[in-house]
Design an enzyme around this catalytic site. Structure first.
Site, PDB file in Angstrom:
ATOM      1  N   ASP A 101       1.010  30.961  10.180  1.00 25.04           N
ATOM      2  CA  ASP A 101       0.989  32.049  11.152  1.00 25.04           C
ATOM      3  C   ASP A 101       1.671  33.262  10.523  1.00 25.04           C
ATOM      4  OD1 ASP A 101       0.991  33.375  13.726  1.00 25.04           O
ATOM      5  OD2 ASP A 101       1.108  31.396  14.664  1.00 25.04           O
ATOM      6  N   ASP A 203      -0.854  37.005  13.919  1.00 26.24           N
ATOM      7  CA  ASP A 203      -0.272  37.254  15.226  1.00 26.24           C
ATOM      8  C   ASP A 203      -0.458  38.714  15.663  1.00 26.24           C
ATOM      9  OD1 ASP A 203       1.503  36.075  17.323  1.00 26.24           O
ATOM     10  OD2 ASP A 203       2.835  37.686  16.699  1.00 26.24           O
ATOM     11  N   GLU A 257      -5.416  36.959  15.921  1.00 29.28           N
ATOM     12  CA  GLU A 257      -5.156  36.873  17.350  1.00 29.28           C
ATOM     13  C   GLU A 257      -5.529  38.254  17.866  1.00 29.28           C
ATOM     14  OE1 GLU A 257      -1.746  35.954  20.689  1.00 29.28           O
ATOM     15  OE2 GLU A 257      -1.255  37.168  18.961  1.00 29.28           O
ATOM     16  N   HIS A 332      -0.565  27.583  22.332  1.00 29.47           N
ATOM     17  CA  HIS A 332       0.855  27.592  22.693  1.00 29.47           C
ATOM     18  C   HIS A 332       1.215  28.707  23.677  1.00 29.47           C
ATOM     19  CE1 HIS A 332       0.350  30.664  19.767  1.00 29.47           C
ATOM     20  NE2 HIS A 332       1.538  31.123  20.023  1.00 29.47           N
ATOM     21  N   ASP A 333       0.303  29.618  23.935  1.00 33.29           N
ATOM     22  CA  ASP A 333       0.564  30.686  24.901  1.00 33.29           C
ATOM     23  C   ASP A 333      -0.074  30.404  26.254  1.00 33.29           C
ATOM     24  OD1 ASP A 333       1.995  32.208  23.078  1.00 33.29           O
ATOM     25  OD2 ASP A 333       0.196  33.208  22.339  1.00 33.29           O
TER      26      ASP A 333
HETATM   27  C1  GLC Z   1       1.533  36.147  20.011  1.00 32.49           C
HETATM   28  C2  GLC Z   1       1.975  34.717  19.940  1.00 32.49           C
HETATM   29  C3  GLC Z   1       3.028  34.492  20.982  1.00 32.49           C
HETATM   30  C4  GLC Z   1       4.190  35.395  20.680  1.00 32.49           C
HETATM   31  C5  GLC Z   1       3.757  36.837  20.566  1.00 32.49           C
HETATM   32  C6  GLC Z   1       4.822  37.671  19.921  1.00 32.49           C
HETATM   33  O1  GLC Z   1       0.912  36.441  21.208  1.00 32.49           O
HETATM   34  O2  GLC Z   1       0.896  33.853  20.059  1.00 32.49           O
HETATM   35  O3  GLC Z   1       3.427  33.154  21.057  1.00 32.49           O
HETATM   36  O4  GLC Z   1       5.147  35.251  21.677  1.00 32.49           O
HETATM   37  O5  GLC Z   1       2.612  36.995  19.780  1.00 32.49           O
HETATM   38  O6  GLC Z   1       4.924  37.352  18.570  1.00 32.49           O
END
Ligand code: GLC
Ligand code: CA
Length: 554
Positions: A101, A203, A257, A332-333
């Protein structure tokens, strides 16, 4: 099919592991790299091609590793670089690729760069971050996702300035305008590629370019900060530079993402001729059914199945000729797949989770499958705010409390979508703490571990776990499910998702009943002539049983 368009990452099933919750090897209650090493044979047994690990780098863990203080070191709780090397070698020996990541929209405030930057306005690292001098007045409103006051500017006394943080106060945003910062990022990426990893999930990469100089939010965004953050003017220039400088030199995969990506703009990121990234994942599905996205409140009517289908249809169409898509129903979100999209009651948990697995593995696009969903793990639904560990839940709770908002409503919504639902420890067996740890787990274990666990599901040929394995094998044996073009049918049907996949002379019809009642679909094929190939019931008799998934050959 054009052979040059075949790519290993298009064929891949990516298994996402949240390392903190997978397996604890030393009894401190926190999953770690040696825990993953212990379980490599389990991962191999699933038949997945790629593992994506959430951040494993040095971090004070304000946001569980998404706040990185050293991009080349492993988080103390997770182990050492030697553990990492062993893990990577163990995966490669088993033919599994590893994706990490990349979190470079922001760093931790404990990163050396930020420690330096905040010392003085003329520090050499000052321009690694975004600042607003206090003598220029109060900075224009920017929404922060994880701030107690939702304010993305934090005053920092030593230099009498505010710094920008889209996420928590401990996650200052990096300044990509600065070529030195970009060079540092590319060096980090090279460092890990040279170690042999096979790709990066990036990310919130859509947020890296900021709209300078900071002005008031333009009216056309109508308060939608996600959209605004995702449309920074230089984002494509940066991604093309990163591609040129480093990505293009390796046989790796990249996935954005992509909050704020739409079917209208996503090809700018992932079309081959753009030389940016391979794939992106959007938020249209996860955003379904909200009445207030910023405060994470769900609408009482729930989510709309017709909208759900339309989102998948339109994203599928978007990649029909160019680029490549992704499919996921949890990470995970987000909450557990079966709790959010299926039915986690005792009666339907197994069958509906198998239906959702069938769905994911028959759609066109690289599949991102979240660990634990193969067991049909469910939301834990905490009643008390004290049980939550997630900064997002905790700080939204504070925000809503300070505004005198409806906390009961918030807590109810969190039971459905709170991020900790998908982060509870993995359920290995029915021993204490589900075999995850011999100590006290960092987040409570779901009490249903006594029945929902790997050991029990291994023994049961019909378990969701074994279904997942069979479904992966079936997909691999049938390239039509990977490369075949899709066509959707009966889109107004309120119970059934129906689509075909077609490649060369093969044509499969996939029928999925998303409800707890029998259903039929109007697809215009003679189903009596179709051959039943695969599904979560023994046969298909023309009508779909509750949560039935059927793959037929036409
Ligand atoms: C992304 C991640 C999340 C994190 C955020 C800030 O959305 O998937 O888990 O809290 O970025 O890094
Ligand atoms: Ca541990």
């Amino acid at each position: 099919m054009n052979e040059s368009q075949r790519k290993w990452w298009k064929e891949a099933v990516v298994y996402q592991i949240y390392p903190r919750s997978f397996k604890d090897s030393n009894g401190d209650g926190i999953g770690d790299l040696r825990g993953i090493i212990e379980k490599l044979d389990y991962i191999k047994s699933l038949g997945v091609d790629v593992v994506w690990l959430n951040p494993i780098f040095a971090s004070p863990n304000d946001d569980n590793g998404y706040d990185i203080s050293d991009y080349r070191a492993i988080m103390d709780e997770f182990g050492t670089i030697a553990d990492f090397d062993e893990l990577l070698a163990g995966m490669h020996e088993r033919g599994i690729k590893l994706v990490l990541d990349l979190v470079v929209n922001h760093s931790s405030d404990e990163h050396r760069w930020f420690q330096e930057a905040r010392k003085s306005r003329d520090n050499p690292y000052r321009d690694y971050y975004h600042w607003w001098a206090a003598e220029d007045g109060t900075p224009p409103k920017r929404w922060s996702f994880f701030d107690e006051e939702a304010n993305a500017w934090r005053y920092d006394a030593p230099t009498d300035s505010y710094y920008l943080h889209y996420f928590s106060v401990k996650q200052p945003d990096l300044n990509w305008e600065n070529p030195k910062l970009r060079e540092e990022v590319y060096e980090i990426v090279k460092f890990w590629f040279d170690k042999g990893i096979d790709g990066f999930r990036m990310d919130v990469i859509t947020f890296i370019s900021k709209d300078l100089p900071f002005k008031d939010l333009p009216a056309k965004y109508n308060g939608n900060f996600v959209q605004y953050y995702a449309e920074g003017p230089r984002r494509h220039e940066y991604l093309q530079e990163m591609n040129r400088e480093v990505l293009s030199k390796y046989d790796i995969m990249t996935v954005a993402e992509g909050p704020g990506t739409t079917v209208e703009n996503v090809l700018d990121y992932v079309s081959e001729d753009r030389h940016e990234l391979n794939m992106s994942y959007h938020f249209d599905i996860s955003n379904l059914g909200h009445k207030d996205l910023a405060k994470k409140l769900m609408s009482p009517e729930g989510w709309d199945f017709l909208e759900f289908k339309e989102i998948f249809r339109k994203w599928d169409a978007c990649f029909a000729e160019k680029g490549w898509g992704t499919v996921y129903l949890g990470n995970h979100d987000f909450p557990r797949m079966v709790s959010r999209w299926g039915n986690d009651s005792e009666e339907f948990r197994e069958i509906s989770s198998k239906m959702l697995t069938t769905f994911l593995l028959t759609m066109r696009g690289t599949v991102y499958y979240y660990f634990g969903d193969e067991l049909g793990m469910t939301n834990i639904r905490f009643d008390k705010i004290e049980d939550y560990r997630d900064i997002m839940t905790i700080n939204l709770h504070k925000l809503i409390a300070s505004e005198g908002g409806d906390l009961d409503e918030f807590m109810e919504s969190q039971k459905l979508i709170g991020r900790d639902n998908g982060r509870t420890p993995f359920q290995w067996n029915d021993s204490e703490n589900a075999g995850f740890t011999s100590g006290a787990p960092w987040l409570k274990v779901n009490p249903n571990y006594q029945t929902v666990n790997v050991a029990a599901e291994e023994k049961n040929e019909n378990s969701p776990l074994n279904y997942f394995r069979k479904m992966i094998r079936f997909r691999r044996e049938n390239p039509v499910l990977i490369y075949g073009k899709s066509e959707f049918f009966d889109l107004q049907n309120k119970r059934v998702f129906a689509y075909t996949r077609e490649l060369d002379d093969k044509k499969f019809l996939i029928l999925l009943n998303f409800t707890d009642r029998a259903a039929t679909a109007n697809v215009g094929f003679d189903l009596a002539e179709a051959r039943y190939l695969f599904g979560n019931y023994d046969n298909f008799d023309g009508a779909l049983k509750p949560y039935q998934a059927a793959i037929l050959e036409l």
